[in-house]
Design an enzyme around this catalytic site. Structure first.
Site, PDB file in Angstrom:
ATOM      1  N   GLY A 133      35.231  41.358  36.782  1.00 37.09           N
ATOM      2  CA  GLY A 133      36.586  41.128  37.267  1.00 37.09           C
ATOM      3  C   GLY A 133      37.549  40.468  36.305  1.00 37.09           C
ATOM      4  O   GLY A 133      38.720  40.854  36.225  1.00 37.09           O
ATOM      5  N   ARG A 181      35.895  31.453  43.374  1.00 32.70           N
ATOM      6  CA  ARG A 181      36.303  32.449  42.374  1.00 32.70           C
ATOM      7  C   ARG A 181      36.742  33.754  43.056  1.00 32.70           C
ATOM      8  O   ARG A 181      36.096  34.249  43.966  1.00 32.70           O
ATOM      9  CB  ARG A 181      35.129  32.724  41.435  1.00 32.70           C
ATOM     10  N   THR A 240      35.928  48.825  39.489  1.00 32.55           N
ATOM     11  CA  THR A 240      34.703  48.061  39.706  1.00 32.55           C
ATOM     12  C   THR A 240      34.205  47.594  38.356  1.00 32.55           C
ATOM     13  O   THR A 240      34.058  48.394  37.437  1.00 32.55           O
ATOM     14  CB  THR A 240      33.609  48.900  40.401  1.00 32.55           C
ATOM     15  N   GLY A 241      33.986  46.312  38.245  1.00 30.07           N
ATOM     16  CA  GLY A 241      33.532  45.820  36.950  1.00 30.07           C
ATOM     17  C   GLY A 241      33.592  44.321  36.886  1.00 30.07           C
ATOM     18  O   GLY A 241      33.751  43.649  37.902  1.00 30.07           O
ATOM     19  N   GLY A 249      37.807  37.731  42.110  1.00 29.63           N
ATOM     20  CA  GLY A 249      37.768  38.751  41.055  1.00 29.63           C
ATOM     21  C   GLY A 249      38.944  39.697  41.151  1.00 29.63           C
ATOM     22  O   GLY A 249      39.973  39.374  41.754  1.00 29.63           O
ATOM     23  N   ASP A 250      38.786  40.875  40.580  1.00 34.44           N
ATOM     24  CA  ASP A 250      39.907  41.812  40.515  1.00 34.44           C
ATOM     25  C   ASP A 250      40.136  42.595  41.806  1.00 34.44           C
ATOM     26  O   ASP A 250      41.255  43.037  42.078  1.00 34.44           O
ATOM     27  CB  ASP A 250      39.698  42.801  39.360  1.00 34.44           C
ATOM     28  N   THR A 267      30.910  46.511  43.955  1.00 32.68           N
ATOM     29  CA  THR A 267      32.201  46.696  44.595  1.00 32.68           C
ATOM     30  C   THR A 267      32.112  48.076  45.206  1.00 32.68           C
ATOM     31  O   THR A 267      31.376  48.913  44.697  1.00 32.68           O
ATOM     32  CB  THR A 267      33.332  46.708  43.544  1.00 32.68           C
TER      33      THR A 267
END
Lengths: 345, 345
Positions: B265, B239, B262-263, B241-242, B211
């Protein structure tokens, strides 16, 4: 003799404890539903329509309540209630969803389990009869939280959910609504202020933020939330509102509350509405009612965010707060309460 | 004489005031960027690759800083920095985005202005060179916050954003990554626990949550956040993510902080990570650093949410917190600080 006495004492104590537990628990299991909020005015309603809405809310409430009454989970209860509302063409979710500007029905839904913060959501699906069950499948049968569009449909299909032809969602009433809204929207102007451009909405217009939702507290003091919607009539550009967004239109956390929102999605997103209620409880120690009022009656009003929410905590306390004329809503609890309402007090 | 004296006094006062303002303000404008977090280990890095990452971060940092240095807004700064990272094939956003299981590049981005809580986001777009600018267009040129898929692309195109052939996003490196991940994923098992099913990830694997993001504090003490991503390699089913979710991967509020995450999600979504940091500051009065640590090092760790975040407040305080081996990151401030780092301390 001593042994008999002891056994009798044990029997007594156990019975009293069981009764106490039952009576305590019975106060706790509570089912709450909503069918959207907005400028819902009695003057625009016929007695027949009102009756049909009340009956629709009651049957969703009953479906969820029956799950709880059998000792079922809050999660099962909110899914059951929302499925009933998705099947009811009166409400803007599932069958009866509004149309996009392209004349399609694009559905969004989210579910969250307060017990473990598990969550699932789908957005922009067009072939799943019960989007709320698709959201639950995402939560339980995938490592993901959110899936959108064709991908979400494929996943739901692979997981055995009922697939329908997109025509299934068509209703004459909503199609006429699209026609009307297309005409209205062509007259609307965007007033692009420094925050997100805002749609100007006529004050007296009978507009509704069609969403359905449920929150519940079960006999084990777990709470859950579910929300489902067809979005905004005449929506364009793959617009996503607050309903399928975790922490925004839908949130559940046993530490604080379970919430399902309904309203003008954009301000709800910018306010991170549902999670804000939870944080006001967790970090500022407001009560459920205080936290809901702070978000709906103060923060959202300031952001011109019309709408409301239903909320519950693990003690079975319920809040139904809205800043507009009405909200289709109902509460049924194990202590005998059964309330259905539409307009403001 | 009196008049001249007065004018001179006015000149002096104005000059001193202006200098004071400048020196005070100069301490305040700060640019921060990240290029993803994860198991980034020195042993897996060549000196050339390391140098290239450092240079990429520096040039994004510089682009944002130059905006701030000219008195530009935090919002302009974060967009500028993220555009540079989107153009850099080393980072998983824009050019260089990872591939989905169907061999496509589907891009997500979000931006938020702390001054007025305006926000915009796009998800699953495949033809917009700079998704972050599309997110900004949604924020400023529509009444909506979030748009997805083809609809978002149409909107971006209509608003003059640069459209590219989806092939533009192709890189050999990412294509090979898809091949590798397909093989790995076929060996992975889902351990469906009571919360969302979790992917089991090999401990020593060089996996990264690709990210990019930026936060900034400008000379007027406004803050903003921006995040952009290609998502997970081999992602399926649409899908999300965050990153494109307001309050989750991206959030900004002048009252508290601006954050880009960032990670992994899914746990970030379930934790409503960015907004939680904000609420810990607003309602529990934690400092920026304390709030970031509480979310990243405690809450997310408990939820097996690997990753990190960059955060800033209106005083120009910066936090860079991650719970994994490394995070590509950089800070440049008007008091002369210029730091680029990759690994943990």
């Amino acid at each position: 003799m001593k042994k008999i006495f002891s056994l009798f004492t044990l029997f007594l104590v156990t019975t009293v404890f069981a009764q106490k537990q039952t009576s305590e628990k019975q106060q706790r299991f509570v089912m709450v539903v909503h069918g959207g909020a907005g400028t819902i005015l009695k003057k625009n309603m016929t007695p027949e329509k009102e009756k049909a809405y009340m009956a629709g809310l009651q049957s969703a409430l009953m479906a969820g309540y029956m799950v709880l009454n059998k000792g079922g989970s809050a999660l099962d209860a909110v899914e059951s209630a929302v499925k009933i509302l998705e099947d009811n063409p009166l409400f803007n979710a599932g069958k009866g969803a509004v149309f996009t500007s392209e004349g399609r029905n694009e559905l969004d839904a989210a579910i969250m389990n307060g017990k473990n913060l598990a969550a699932g959501s789908v957005a922009s699906v067009t072939t799943i009869r019960h989007p709320i069950s698709a959201a639950r499948a995402v939560m339980e049968k995938s490592p993901h939280v959110m899936m959108i569009g064709k991908g979400a449909e494929t996943f739901a299909e692979q997981n055995g959910l009922e697939v329908v032809d997109p025509k299934y969602f068509y209703t004459e009433e909503r199609w006429r609504g699209l026609d009307r809204t297309r005409k209205d929207d062509s007259l609307k102007k965007f007033s692009s202020d420094s925050s997100n451009a805002m749609l100007t909405i006529k004050e007296d217009q009978d507009h509704k933020f069609g969403t359905v939702g449920a929150v519940a507290c079960d006999i084990l003091e777990n709470i859950a939330a579910a929300t489902s919607t067809g979005g905004m009539t005449n929506k364009q550009y793959g617009r996503i509102g607050d309903s399928p967004l975790i922490g925004i239109g839908t949130y559940a956390n046993n530490k604080t509350c379970a919430i399902s929102c309904t309203g003008h999605g954009e301000p709800f997103i910018r306010a991170v509405a549902a999670h804000d209620v939870s944080c006001l409880m967790e970090y500022k120690h407001l009560s459920l009612q205080q936290a809901c009022e702070e978000v709906v009656l103060n923060k959202l009003v300031e952001m011109k965010g019309e709408g409301g929410l239903i909320a519950i905590d693990t003690a079975g306390n319920v809040s139904l707060v809205f800043n507009c004329a009405g909200m289709y809503r109902g509460v049924k609890s194990s202590d005998g309460k059964n309330q259905i309402a539409i307009y403001g007090d």
